[in-house]
Design a protein around this motif. Sequence first.
Motif, mmCIF file in Angstrom:
data_model
loop_
_atom_site.group_PDB
_atom_site.id
_atom_site.type_symbol
_atom_site.label_atom_id
_atom_site.label_comp_id
_atom_site.label_asym_id
_atom_site.label_seq_id
_atom_site.Cartn_x
_atom_site.Cartn_y
_atom_site.Cartn_z
ATOM 1 N N SER A 31 0.819 -1.213 0.000
ATOM 2 C CA SER A 31 0.000 0.000 0.000
ATOM 3 C C SER A 31 0.859 1.272 0.000
ATOM 4 C CB SER A 31 -0.933 0.008 1.215
ATOM 5 O OG SER A 31 -0.190 -0.018 2.408
ATOM 6 N N TRP A 55 -0.565 4.918 -0.485
ATOM 7 C CA TRP A 55 -1.783 4.974 -1.284
ATOM 8 C C TRP A 55 -2.953 4.987 -0.308
ATOM 9 C CZ3 TRP A 55 -1.582 5.243 -6.563
ATOM 10 C CH2 TRP A 55 -2.807 5.262 -7.228
ATOM 11 N N HIS A 67 -4.570 1.820 1.551
ATOM 12 C CA HIS A 67 -5.283 0.912 0.649
ATOM 13 C C HIS A 67 -4.247 0.290 -0.292
ATOM 14 C CE1 HIS A 67 -8.833 -0.458 -1.556
ATOM 15 N NE2 HIS A 67 -8.191 -0.130 -2.664
ATOM 16 N N PRO A 70 -3.618 -0.049 -6.527
ATOM 17 C CA PRO A 70 -4.392 -0.764 -7.548
ATOM 18 C C PRO A 70 -3.507 -1.450 -8.592
ATOM 19 C CG PRO A 70 -5.305 1.422 -7.166
ATOM 20 C CD PRO A 70 -3.993 1.360 -6.440
#
Length: 79
Positions: A31, A55, A67, A70
Amino acid sequence: FPLVRTHARFMKPTRFGDDVVVDSSISFGRSSFEIAHKLSLDGELCAECEEKRVWVVRDAEGRLKSHPVPAAVREKFGA
């Protein structure tokens, strides 16, 4: 993206207008991600700089929470 760590080391001065080369790289954790820069003049290393960022997304109350980075972002950087 919150900045959680930064570091810079300066070895040789440069001046405005110098033709420098900047070599940048990025690496990912779960993350977080780290960005590193090396600045050179005439093949001689002048400065090294690093930063680590996290993030984040906002939760239901609007607070920032870490998080996982992605997959689409990792793919853009070939990670």
